[in-house]
Every structure is written in structure tokens, then in C-alpha cells.
Design a protein around this motif. Structure first.
Motif: not given
Length: 99
Positions: A1-18
Motif C-alpha cells: 500500500m502506498t503512503a498516499y493510500s494509507t494517508a487517505y484511508e487514515a483520514l477518511t476512516s473517522g478514527r483519530p490518529l495518535r
């Protein structure tokens, strides 16, 4: 998985990142972008500064100097992209007395 797709998934999942996760994600994204940028610039420069029949020694020397400067910039892109992230922490001002 690319860094962009990982960032997109993290931003759209609704779970806040630590903060640590966000920092690692941004560092991976920066590294991937820097590498892609350096590769694209290097590909654009490839063959552009080769010696042709019409080149004199002076013009070819100028081409070599220009190519060397361009490749130093590409190397700087790669170095900055791979550099670890070091946050700048401001110096805290403490007006309390220690005595």
C-alpha cells in the motif's frame, strides 16, 4: 500500500490518529513524494546533456557542469526525502525562580 493510500484511508476512516502515527504517516508520504519527484526530474534530464556532433569542447563542458548541478539537486531531493523528521520545539520561557 502506498503512503498516499494509507494517508487517505487514515483520514477518511473517522478514527483519530495518535501523534506518533500521524508523524510516521507524514514521514512516509514525504519520503515517497521526494523519491518520485527525484525520479521524475532525473528521467527528464536523462539524455538532455549528451554530447552531439555540433558541440564544441566548450559547449560540452558547459553541458557537463549544468548536468552536474542538476544531479546535485536531485541528490538533495533524495536526501531531504529520506531525512528523519525532527520537530522544532520552542524554548519554553519560565519566569519562575529556582531559589
Amino acid at each position: 500500500m502506498t503512503a498516499y493510500s494509507t494517508a487517505y484511508e487514515a483520514l477518511t476512516s473517522g478514527r483519530p490518529l495518535r501523534p506518533g502515527e500521524a508523524s510516521q504517516l507524514l514521514a512516509a508520504l514525504r519520503e515517497e513524494f521526494g523519491t518520485e519527484l527525484a525520479d521524475a526530474v532525473e528521467k527528464q534530464l536523462d539524455g538532455q546533456y549528451r554530447r552531439t556532433e555540433a558541440d564544441t569542447n566548450g559547449t560540452f563542458r558547459k553541458k557537463r557542469v549544468t548536468y552536474g548541478a542538476s544531479m546535485r539537486i536531485v541528490a538533495a531531493f533524495r536526501h531531504l526525502a529520506a531525512a528523519p523528521y525532527r520537530p522544532i520545539i520552542p524554548n519554553p520561557r519560565d519566569n519562575r525562580s529556582t531559589s
